[in-house]
Scaffold this active site. Sequence first.
Site, PDB file in Angstrom:
ATOM      1  N   ASP A  13       0.870  -1.178   0.000  1.00  0.00           N
ATOM      2  CA  ASP A  13       0.000   0.000   0.000  1.00  0.00           C
ATOM      3  C   ASP A  13       0.911   1.233   0.000  1.00  0.00           C
ATOM      4  O   ASP A  13       1.707   1.409   0.924  1.00  0.00           O
ATOM      5  CB  ASP A  13      -0.841  -0.066   1.286  1.00  0.00           C
ATOM      6  CG  ASP A  13      -1.730   1.145   1.484  1.00  0.00           C
ATOM      7  OD1 ASP A  13      -1.561   2.159   0.771  1.00  0.00           O
ATOM      8  OD2 ASP A  13      -2.594   1.077   2.377  1.00  0.00           O
ATOM      9  N   ILE A  14       0.784   2.068  -0.994  1.00  0.00           N
ATOM     10  CA  ILE A  14       1.715   3.189  -1.142  1.00  0.00           C
ATOM     11  C   ILE A  14       1.601   4.191   0.013  1.00  0.00           C
ATOM     12  O   ILE A  14       2.558   4.899   0.315  1.00  0.00           O
ATOM     13  CB  ILE A  14       1.531   3.878  -2.517  1.00  0.00           C
ATOM     14  CG1 ILE A  14       2.799   4.676  -2.873  1.00  0.00           C
ATOM     15  CG2 ILE A  14       0.287   4.760  -2.544  1.00  0.00           C
ATOM     16  CD1 ILE A  14       2.876   5.082  -4.328  1.00  0.00           C
ATOM     17  N   VAL A  36      -6.283   5.081  -5.327  1.00  0.00           N
ATOM     18  CA  VAL A  36      -5.070   5.442  -4.593  1.00  0.00           C
ATOM     19  C   VAL A  36      -5.129   6.912  -4.134  1.00  0.00           C
ATOM     20  O   VAL A  36      -4.605   7.268  -3.076  1.00  0.00           O
ATOM     21  CB  VAL A  36      -3.815   5.124  -5.449  1.00  0.00           C
ATOM     22  CG1 VAL A  36      -3.633   6.070  -6.606  1.00  0.00           C
ATOM     23  CG2 VAL A  36      -2.568   5.091  -4.583  1.00  0.00           C
ATOM     24  N   ASP A  37      -5.774   7.748  -4.912  1.00  0.00           N
ATOM     25  CA  ASP A  37      -5.939   9.171  -4.588  1.00  0.00           C
ATOM     26  C   ASP A  37      -6.683   9.328  -3.252  1.00  0.00           C
ATOM     27  O   ASP A  37      -6.223  10.021  -2.338  1.00  0.00           O
ATOM     28  CB  ASP A  37      -6.730   9.823  -5.737  1.00  0.00           C
ATOM     29  CG  ASP A  37      -6.706  11.345  -5.701  1.00  0.00           C
ATOM     30  OD1 ASP A  37      -6.050  11.909  -4.824  1.00  0.00           O
ATOM     31  OD2 ASP A  37      -7.355  11.950  -6.581  1.00  0.00           O
TER      32      ASP A  37
END
Length: 172
Positions: A13-14, A36-37
């Site tokens: 998970d970034i 993701v944003d």
Amino acid sequence: MMKHKKIEVILGDITRIKADVIVNAANRSLLGGGGVDGAIHRAAGPGLLEECKSLKGCETGDAKITKGYNLDAKYVIHTVGPVWYGGGDDEHNQLASCYQNSLKLAKEKKLKTIAFPGISTGVYGFPRDQAAFIAVTETKRFLEKNSYPEKVSFIAFDEENLEIYQRLLNQE
Ligand code: ADP
């Protein structure tokens, strides 16, 4: 050619990545969204949205940088990937620009480590193999010519993307 030691792929998970900067696959409003944003905005906290409001949006293929707020990353680069319309609408060049412009911002700030998600490969529908090929090609090209960033991580959110990047990176 030697395997590129400056490029790696990580399954994860970034929003949890400790890097000087993580890249957000944003939309042109820069005011948050899904995927993701949304995850990055939730993890960073409201300060991120406040700063994003002052940026007045971002064109497709371009990139803008903010602080990282509550994230472990110091900065966030917001880049707007193209929506996939079948490949005849300049999508490949626009995606390449996202990587080029993001890497350029990291270089200008002398950031050493940067992590990218698979820009445009979620809701925007860019074919994953082609997107990963562009990501790796543009990154290698940039790293050969520049001393910042020193290390680039591609964050795969699922096994399928992990395997796509691993295959590409092992081909060198
Ligand atoms: P886009 O609109 O650019 O397609 P999305 O957020 O829908 O952006 O998806 C981009 C990529 O990010 C997809 O491959 C998706 O699986 C991945 N992704 C979604 N959430 C995360 C996360 N928390 N960390 C890393 N990658 C993520």
